[in-house]
Design a protein around this motif. Structure first.
Motif, PDB file in Angstrom:
ATOM      1  N   SER A 198       7.079  -1.552  10.056  1.00 22.84           N
ATOM      2  CA  SER A 198       5.721  -1.274   9.628  1.00 22.84           C
ATOM      3  C   SER A 198       5.638   0.171   9.174  1.00 22.84           C
ATOM      4  CB  SER A 198       4.737  -1.501  10.783  1.00 22.84           C
ATOM      5  OG  SER A 198       3.450  -1.007  10.461  1.00 22.84           O
ATOM      6  N   SER A 199       4.812   0.409   8.161  1.00 24.67           N
ATOM      7  CA  SER A 199       4.585   1.790   7.729  1.00 24.67           C
ATOM      8  C   SER A 199       3.985   2.619   8.857  1.00 24.67           C
ATOM      9  CB  SER A 199       3.653   1.803   6.509  1.00 24.67           C
ATOM     10  OG  SER A 199       4.210   1.045   5.448  1.00 24.67           O
ATOM     11  N   ARG A 200       3.272   1.973   9.769  1.00 26.39           N
ATOM     12  CA  ARG A 200       2.653   2.691  10.883  1.00 26.39           C
ATOM     13  C   ARG A 200       3.672   3.167  11.924  1.00 26.39           C
ATOM     14  NH1 ARG A 200      -2.963   2.047  11.071  1.00 26.39           N
ATOM     15  NH2 ARG A 200      -3.760   0.604   9.487  1.00 26.39           N
ATOM     16  N   ASN A 201       4.886   2.649  11.873  1.00 26.02           N
ATOM     17  CA  ASN A 201       5.890   3.086  12.840  1.00 26.02           C
ATOM     18  C   ASN A 201       6.206   4.576  12.710  1.00 26.02           C
ATOM     19  OD1 ASN A 201       5.991   0.445  13.663  1.00 26.02           O
ATOM     20  ND2 ASN A 201       8.003   0.008  12.794  1.00 26.02           N
ATOM     21  N   THR A 202       5.938   5.148  11.540  1.00 25.44           N
ATOM     22  CA  THR A 202       6.209   6.574  11.351  1.00 25.44           C
ATOM     23  C   THR A 202       5.298   7.438  12.218  1.00 25.44           C
ATOM     24  OG1 THR A 202       4.699   6.687   9.451  1.00 25.44           O
ATOM     25  CG2 THR A 202       7.012   6.211   8.989  1.00 25.44           C
ATOM     26  N   SER A 240      -6.838   9.057   4.887  1.00 24.26           N
ATOM     27  CA  SER A 240      -6.053  10.214   4.456  1.00 24.26           C
ATOM     28  C   SER A 240      -4.755  10.360   5.232  1.00 24.26           C
ATOM     29  CB  SER A 240      -6.880  11.496   4.600  1.00 24.26           C
ATOM     30  OG  SER A 240      -7.172  11.756   5.961  1.00 24.26           O
ATOM     31  N   ARG A 241      -4.687   9.739   6.417  1.00 27.37           N
ATOM     32  CA  ARG A 241      -3.493   9.846   7.256  1.00 27.37           C
ATOM     33  C   ARG A 241      -2.373   8.927   6.794  1.00 27.37           C
ATOM     34  NH1 ARG A 241      -2.934   7.633  13.375  1.00 27.37           N
ATOM     35  NH2 ARG A 241      -1.089   8.806  14.026  1.00 27.37           N
ATOM     36  N   TYR A 242      -2.699   7.911   6.012  1.00 24.85           N
ATOM     37  CA  TYR A 242      -1.701   6.920   5.619  1.00 24.85           C
ATOM     38  C   TYR A 242      -0.610   7.591   4.788  1.00 24.85           C
ATOM     39  CZ  TYR A 242       0.040   2.243   4.631  1.00 24.85           C
ATOM     40  OH  TYR A 242       0.825   1.114   4.571  1.00 24.85           O
ATOM     41  N   PRO A 243       0.673   7.335   5.084  1.00 29.13           N
ATOM     42  CA  PRO A 243       1.756   8.032   4.365  1.00 29.13           C
ATOM     43  C   PRO A 243       1.795   7.671   2.888  1.00 29.13           C
ATOM     44  CG  PRO A 243       2.625   6.299   5.806  1.00 29.13           C
ATOM     45  CD  PRO A 243       1.178   6.432   6.134  1.00 29.13           C
ATOM     46  N   ARG A 244       2.071   8.680   2.079  1.00 27.82           N
ATOM     47  CA  ARG A 244       2.192   8.499   0.627  1.00 27.82           C
ATOM     48  C   ARG A 244       3.570   9.002   0.210  1.00 27.82           C
ATOM     49  NH1 ARG A 244      -2.977   9.198   2.136  1.00 27.82           N
ATOM     50  NH2 ARG A 244      -4.684   8.355   0.873  1.00 27.82           N
ATOM     51  N   ILE A 249      13.231   2.513  -3.864  1.00 23.46           N
ATOM     52  CA  ILE A 249      13.415   1.191  -3.260  1.00 23.46           C
ATOM     53  C   ILE A 249      13.187   0.095  -4.299  1.00 23.46           C
ATOM     54  CG2 ILE A 249      12.376  -0.449  -1.623  1.00 23.46           C
ATOM     55  CD1 ILE A 249      12.045   1.879   0.323  1.00 23.46           C
ATOM     56  N   CYS A 250      12.161   0.246  -5.106  1.00 24.81           N
ATOM     57  CA  CYS A 250      11.885  -0.732  -6.164  1.00 24.81           C
ATOM     58  C   CYS A 250      13.039  -0.804  -7.160  1.00 24.81           C
ATOM     59  CB  CYS A 250      10.583  -0.386  -6.871  1.00 24.81           C
ATOM     60  SG  CYS A 250       9.090  -0.642  -5.892  1.00 24.81           S
ATOM     61  N   THR A 251      13.590   0.342  -7.494  1.00 21.70           N
ATOM     62  CA  THR A 251      14.709   0.380  -8.433  1.00 21.70           C
ATOM     63  C   THR A 251      15.910  -0.366  -7.877  1.00 21.70           C
ATOM     64  OG1 THR A 251      13.967   2.513  -9.330  1.00 21.70           O
ATOM     65  CG2 THR A 251      16.280   1.908  -9.687  1.00 21.70           C
ATOM     66  N   GLN A 252      16.265  -0.062  -6.637  1.00 17.20           N
ATOM     67  CA  GLN A 252      17.437  -0.685  -6.033  1.00 17.20           C
ATOM     68  C   GLN A 252      17.250  -2.186  -5.815  1.00 17.20           C
ATOM     69  OE1 GLN A 252      20.356   0.840  -5.755  1.00 17.20           O
ATOM     70  NE2 GLN A 252      19.303   2.584  -6.709  1.00 17.20           N
ATOM     71  N   MET A 309       0.832  -1.196   0.000  1.00 11.72           N
ATOM     72  CA  MET A 309       0.000   0.000   0.000  1.00 11.72           C
ATOM     73  C   MET A 309       0.869   1.250   0.000  1.00 11.72           C
ATOM     74  SD  MET A 309      -3.484  -0.769   2.078  1.00 11.72           S
ATOM     75  CE  MET A 309      -2.838  -0.637   3.730  1.00 11.72           C
ATOM     76  N   GLY A 310       2.128   1.094  -0.426  1.00 12.05           N
ATOM     77  CA  GLY A 310       3.042   2.221  -0.446  1.00 12.05           C
ATOM     78  C   GLY A 310       3.735   2.389   0.891  1.00 12.05           C
ATOM     79  N   ALA A 311       4.416   3.543   1.049  1.00 15.99           N
ATOM     80  CA  ALA A 311       5.227   3.800   2.250  1.00 15.99           C
ATOM     81  C   ALA A 311       6.195   2.645   2.470  1.00 15.99           C
ATOM     82  CB  ALA A 311       4.350   4.043   3.466  1.00 15.99           C
ATOM     83  N   LEU A 312       6.924   2.285   1.415  1.00 17.79           N
ATOM     84  CA  LEU A 312       7.796   1.123   1.454  1.00 17.79           C
ATOM     85  C   LEU A 312       8.956   1.334   2.430  1.00 17.79           C
ATOM     86  CD1 LEU A 312       6.100   0.376  -1.010  1.00 17.79           C
ATOM     87  CD2 LEU A 312       8.187  -0.375  -2.149  1.00 17.79           C
ATOM     88  N   HIS A 313       9.388   0.229   3.051  1.00 18.51           N
ATOM     89  CA  HIS A 313      10.531   0.238   3.960  1.00 18.51           C
ATOM     90  C   HIS A 313      11.343  -1.018   3.692  1.00 18.51           C
ATOM     91  CE1 HIS A 313       8.063  -2.629   6.126  1.00 18.51           C
ATOM     92  NE2 HIS A 313       7.127  -1.708   6.329  1.00 18.51           N
TER      93      HIS A 313
END
Length: 324
Positions: A217-221, A100-104, A112-115, A61-65
Motif C-alpha cells: 500500500s502507498s500508505r505503508n510509507t 497534502s500528506r499523500y506521497p507524490r 514503473i510504467c515504463t518498465q 493515485m500515484g505513489a506506485l509500488h
C-alpha cells in the motif's frame, strides 16, 4: 509471498507497442517511455493513436509500488494497449484526511510504467478532471457505500465512483484492472458498471504482499519500523481465520480475533466475515465464498486488508473470488 497470477510467465515481459506509433519495439530495444498526457486534448490525441478497442486501464493515485506494477503487467499480458491514470482525487478525501500528506512520486511512477510496458499515462490536475470545480452531479455508492470503509470515511466511495466513471469515459477503455486489496471498492465498481451499463470488464487481481505478509500500500510509507511490526498482526489475523475456514464462520472469526487481541498497539476498526456481494455478515450455517476483512490504525496510519475465503469443508484462503 506474492501470489502467482494465473497464466503469467515468471519474468516474462510482453512486447509493447511504441507509444507514438503503435509499432512493436525493435528486438533488443529498451522499454519505451509512455506518452504522458496531462490535458483532455493531449489524452484525446494520444488515445487516438491506440488503433483498436482493446485498451485496458489501471487507475492509480500515484505513489506506485509493485502492487500497481502487478496490475499493469497482468493488463499488459491480456490486452494490446495499457493506459495508466495517475490522479490524486480530492473527492475521495474527507475533511479529517490530509490530502497534502499523500506521497507524490511522479518520476518514480513513470519509471514503473515504463518498465511494465505502459503505452499512455494520463496524469491530469484536478482542474482538468473537474473543469467547473466540484461536480454538482456525482455517482452514489448507495447502501453498499455506507458500511465498513464507507462508515469510517463518509462520502469516500461516491467520490471514488465519480472519478472512476469519468476516467473510464475519458480513456475509452474496454477493461479495467483493480486489486483485490480494496475489496469494497472493487465490488462497488463492478456494481456501477453492471447497474449503469458501462461496457467495461472489471478484472480483479490478487493482493500483492511484502515478503513478511504486509499488503502493499502507498500508505505503508507512513509506518515507522515499530509500526510495521505491529501492522503484521492484520495479515496474520486473516491467515489464521482462513486456516479455520473449514470449521465454519464462527471458527474463522474466533481465530482471527485471537491474533488481533494479542497486539494492543493495533486499534482495530472492524473485523468481519461477510458475503462478497452484499457485505452482510454470513450466518453460522453459511457455506461458500466470503470476504474476511480487517481495518485498523497503527500509529498514525489507517490500514485495510482482506482475504477471500471458502467457508466449509475443504475451505481456506482464495486468491480472488470467482470472477464474473
Amino acid at each position: 509471498m506474492t501470489a502467482a497470477l494465473p497464466g503469467a510467465q515468471p519474468g516474462a515481459q510482453p512486447a509493447q507497442p511504441d507509444s507514438a506509433t503503435g509499432s512493436q519495439p525493435a528486438p533488443g530495444r529498451g522499454a519505451a517511455t509512455p506518452v504522458v498526457a496531462r490535458t483532455r486534448d493531449e489524452l484525446r490525441e494520444a488515445r487516438a493513436r491506440l488503433d483498436d478497442g482493446d485498451v485496458a486501464v489501471v487507475m492509480t493515485m500515484g505513489a506506485l509500488h509493485q502492487g500497481h506494477a502487478t496490475l499493469i503487467r497482468q493488463a499488459r499480458a491480456a490486452h494490446r494497449h495499457v493506459v495508466v491514470t495517475i490522479f490524486l482525487n480530492p473527492l475521495q478525501f474527507g475533511p479529517k484526511e490530509d490530502l497534502s500528506r499523500y506521497p507524490r512520486t511522479f518520476d518514480a511512477d513513470l519509471e514503473i510504467c515504463t518498465q511494465a510496458g505502459v503505452d499512455l499515462v494520463f496524469a491530469p490536475t484536478p482542474d482538468v478532471v473537474y473543469p467547473e470545480g466540484d461536480p454538482g452531479v456525482r455517482i452514489s455508492a448507495g447502501p453498499l457505500g455506507d458500511v465498513l470503509e464507507g462508515q469510517a470515511r463518509p462520502g469516500h466511495f461516491d467520490g471514488m465512483l465519480t472519478v472512476v466513471a469519468k476516467l473510464m469515459h475519458l480513456t475509452r477503455c474496454s477493461a479495467a484492472y483493480f486489486g483485490q486489496k480494496d475489496a469494497q471498492q472493487l465490488l462497488l465498481i463492478r456494481r456501477m458498471c453492471r447497474d449503469l451499463d458501462f461496457p467495461v470488464r472489471v478484472v480483479a487481481v490478487p493482493t500483492v504482499r511484502e515478503p513478511d505478509g504486509l499488503a502493499m500500500s502507498s500508505r505503508n510509507t507512513y509506518l515507522t519500523p515499530s509500526d510495521r511490526e505491529t501492522a503484521l498482526c492484520l495479515s496474520a489475523a486473516l491467515r489464521a481465520g482462513a486456516a479455520a475456514a473449514a470449521e465454519g464462520p464462527s471458527a474463522v472469526r474466533r481465530a482471527a480475533r485471537a491474533v488481533l487481541v494479542r497486539e494492543p498497539l493495533a486499534l482495530v476498526d472492524y473485523l468481519v466475515l461477510v458475503h462478497p456481494d452484499t457485505l452482510e455478515d454470513v450466518p453460522e450455517w453459511y457455506r461458500g465464498e466470503a470476504l474476511l476483512a480487517v481495518a485498523g490504525r497503527v500509529g498514525t496510519t489507517r490500514l485495510i486488508d482482506n482475504l477471500p475465503v471458502l467457508v466449509g469443508p475443504g475451505g481456506g484462503a482464495l486468491e480472488t473470488f470467482a470472477q464474473p
